[in-house]
Write an enzyme that holds these catalytic residues in place. Structure first.
Site, PDB file in Angstrom:
ATOM      1  N   GLU A  93     -18.284 -11.697   3.390  1.00 49.64           N
ATOM      2  CA  GLU A  93     -19.638 -12.115   3.056  1.00 49.64           C
ATOM      3  C   GLU A  93     -20.277 -10.872   2.159  1.00 49.64           C
ATOM      4  OE1 GLU A  93     -21.672 -13.940   2.186  1.00 49.64           O
ATOM      5  OE2 GLU A  93     -23.237 -14.898   3.614  1.00 49.64           O
ATOM      6  N   ASP A  94     -21.216 -11.512   1.180  1.00 57.11           N
ATOM      7  CA  ASP A  94     -21.774 -10.249   0.549  1.00 57.11           C
ATOM      8  C   ASP A  94     -22.872  -9.591   1.216  1.00 57.11           C
ATOM      9  OD1 ASP A  94     -23.373 -12.575   0.476  1.00 57.11           O
ATOM     10  OD2 ASP A  94     -23.806 -12.992  -1.623  1.00 57.11           O
ATOM     11  N   ASP A  97     -28.115 -10.676   6.149  1.00 58.44           N
ATOM     12  CA  ASP A  97     -29.835 -10.765   6.013  1.00 58.44           C
ATOM     13  C   ASP A  97     -30.297 -11.018   7.319  1.00 58.44           C
ATOM     14  OD1 ASP A  97     -31.979 -10.103   4.682  1.00 58.44           O
ATOM     15  OD2 ASP A  97     -32.118 -12.208   3.847  1.00 58.44           O
ATOM     16  N   PHE A 146     -34.882  -6.723  -2.613  1.00 59.77           N
ATOM     17  CA  PHE A 146     -33.963  -8.181  -2.781  1.00 59.77           C
ATOM     18  C   PHE A 146     -32.685  -7.544  -4.099  1.00 59.77           C
ATOM     19  CE2 PHE A 146     -32.378 -11.833  -4.892  1.00 59.77           C
ATOM     20  CZ  PHE A 146     -32.244 -12.661  -3.929  1.00 59.77           C
ATOM     21  N   ARG A 159     -24.847 -12.310 -11.038  1.00 59.21           N
ATOM     22  CA  ARG A 159     -23.611 -11.992 -10.346  1.00 59.21           C
ATOM     23  C   ARG A 159     -22.669 -11.229 -10.922  1.00 59.21           C
ATOM     24  NH1 ARG A 159     -23.700 -15.645  -6.062  1.00 59.21           N
ATOM     25  NH2 ARG A 159     -24.490 -17.826  -6.293  1.00 59.21           N
TER      26      ARG A 159
HETATM   27  P1  IMP Z   1     -28.942 -14.825   5.785  1.00 55.39           P
HETATM   28  O1  IMP Z   1     -28.471 -16.020   6.277  1.00 55.39           O
HETATM   29  O2  IMP Z   1     -30.283 -14.548   5.909  1.00 55.39           O
HETATM   30  O3  IMP Z   1     -28.004 -13.563   6.596  1.00 55.39           O
HETATM   31  O4  IMP Z   1     -28.497 -14.667   4.402  1.00 55.39           O
HETATM   32  C1  IMP Z   1     -27.427 -14.439   3.607  1.00 55.39           C
HETATM   33  C2  IMP Z   1     -27.307 -15.075   2.695  1.00 55.39           C
HETATM   34  O5  IMP Z   1     -28.628 -14.678   1.646  1.00 55.39           O
HETATM   35  C3  IMP Z   1     -26.511 -14.361   1.628  1.00 55.39           C
HETATM   36  O6  IMP Z   1     -25.053 -14.807   1.662  1.00 55.39           O
HETATM   37  C4  IMP Z   1     -27.100 -14.300   0.253  1.00 55.39           C
HETATM   38  O7  IMP Z   1     -26.968 -15.294  -0.583  1.00 55.39           O
HETATM   39  C5  IMP Z   1     -28.677 -14.361   0.665  1.00 55.39           C
HETATM   40  N1  IMP Z   1     -29.323 -13.120   0.397  1.00 55.39           N
HETATM   41  C6  IMP Z   1     -30.021 -12.335   1.435  1.00 55.39           C
HETATM   42  N2  IMP Z   1     -30.453 -11.341   0.866  1.00 55.39           N
HETATM   43  C7  IMP Z   1     -30.063 -11.111  -0.540  1.00 55.39           C
HETATM   44  C8  IMP Z   1     -30.439 -10.252  -1.604  1.00 55.39           C
HETATM   45  O8  IMP Z   1     -31.172  -9.150  -1.302  1.00 55.39           O
HETATM   46  N3  IMP Z   1     -29.939 -10.618  -2.758  1.00 55.39           N
HETATM   47  C9  IMP Z   1     -29.069 -11.761  -3.124  1.00 55.39           C
HETATM   48  N4  IMP Z   1     -28.936 -12.710  -2.014  1.00 55.39           N
HETATM   49  C10 IMP Z   1     -29.245 -12.402  -0.667  1.00 55.39           C
HETATM   50 MG    MG Z   2     -24.755 -16.019  -0.583  1.00 50.80          MG
END
Ligand code: IMP
Ligand code: MG
Length: 173
Positions: A93-94, A97, A146, A159
């Site tokens: 995963e990238d 969050d 962000f 991207r």
């Molecule tokens: P989570 O479900 O909140 O953990 O979110 C994960 C997803 O939110 C990631 O796969 C990203 O697509 C997006 N995301 C969260 N923070 C960022 C950020 O700082 N930049 C870009 N995408 C983000």
């Molecule tokens: Mg994502």
């Protein structure tokens, strides 16, 4: 845009994670499951740093919410096609969050009964966590900013930036 992580720093972290995976699964094979689209670049670089028999698959989810904030709801839009039973699965995963996406994906993939299940996240924003999930391999812990680049987008843009940059605030979204 302000650079938070340069391409050289990213490459070092990806190599370190690749070595750790190669060590942890020495003598075995792994299936890398990338979360589209953000993890695409990370997966392709990571795969080349893993000295094991490795295959890939991809999964895609959509999370509801505003552009910069994921909502509570996560929906599967593309599933894996590889049988994962008794395989060593590394979910790639990238960014981790709030943890809502990985909580959903972990449950979904564990239902396939893999032999081992690990999470590799290039970035981790621990201060934003809502759901209790941690990655086994983390590239960088970053503050609550962000970021875009190296696969990460804002409304599908940026991207392709080779470095990870902080997106300037444009007011609340
Ligand atoms: P989570 O479900 O909140 O953990 O979110 C994960 C997803 O939110 C990631 O796969 C990203 O697509 C997006 N995301 C969260 N923070 C960022 C950020 O700082 N930049 C870009 N995408 C983000
Ligand atoms: Mg994502």
């Amino acid at each position: 845009m302000e650079k938070l992580l340069t391409r050289e720093e990213i490459a070092e972290a990806v190599a370190r994670i690749g070595q750790a995976i190669s060590r942890d699964f020495a003598g075995q094979s792994v299936v890398l499951v990338g979360v589209l689209k953000g993890a695409c670049l990370f997966l392709s670089d990571l795969a080349r740093q893993i000295e094991l028999n490795a295959t890939f698959d991809f999964i895609a989810v959509r999370s509801y919410g505003t552009k910069k904030q994921s909502g509570g709801e996560v929906q599967l839009i593309k599933d894996v096609t590889t049988p994962l039973r008794d395989q060593n699965v590394v979910l790639v995963e990238d960014i981790l969050d709030t943890g809502l996406t990985l909580t959903f994906l972990r449950k979904h993939l564990q239902a396939h009964h893999p032999r081992a299940f690990k999470i590799a996240a290039l970035l981790d924003k621990p201060s934003r966590r809502v759901a209790p999930v941690e990655a086994d391999y983390v590239g960088f812990r970053i503050p609550d900013r962000f970021v875009v680049g190296y696969g990460l987008d804002h409304a599908e843009r940026f991207r392709n930036l080779p470095d990870i940059c902080v997106l300037e605030e444009e007011g609340q979204e």
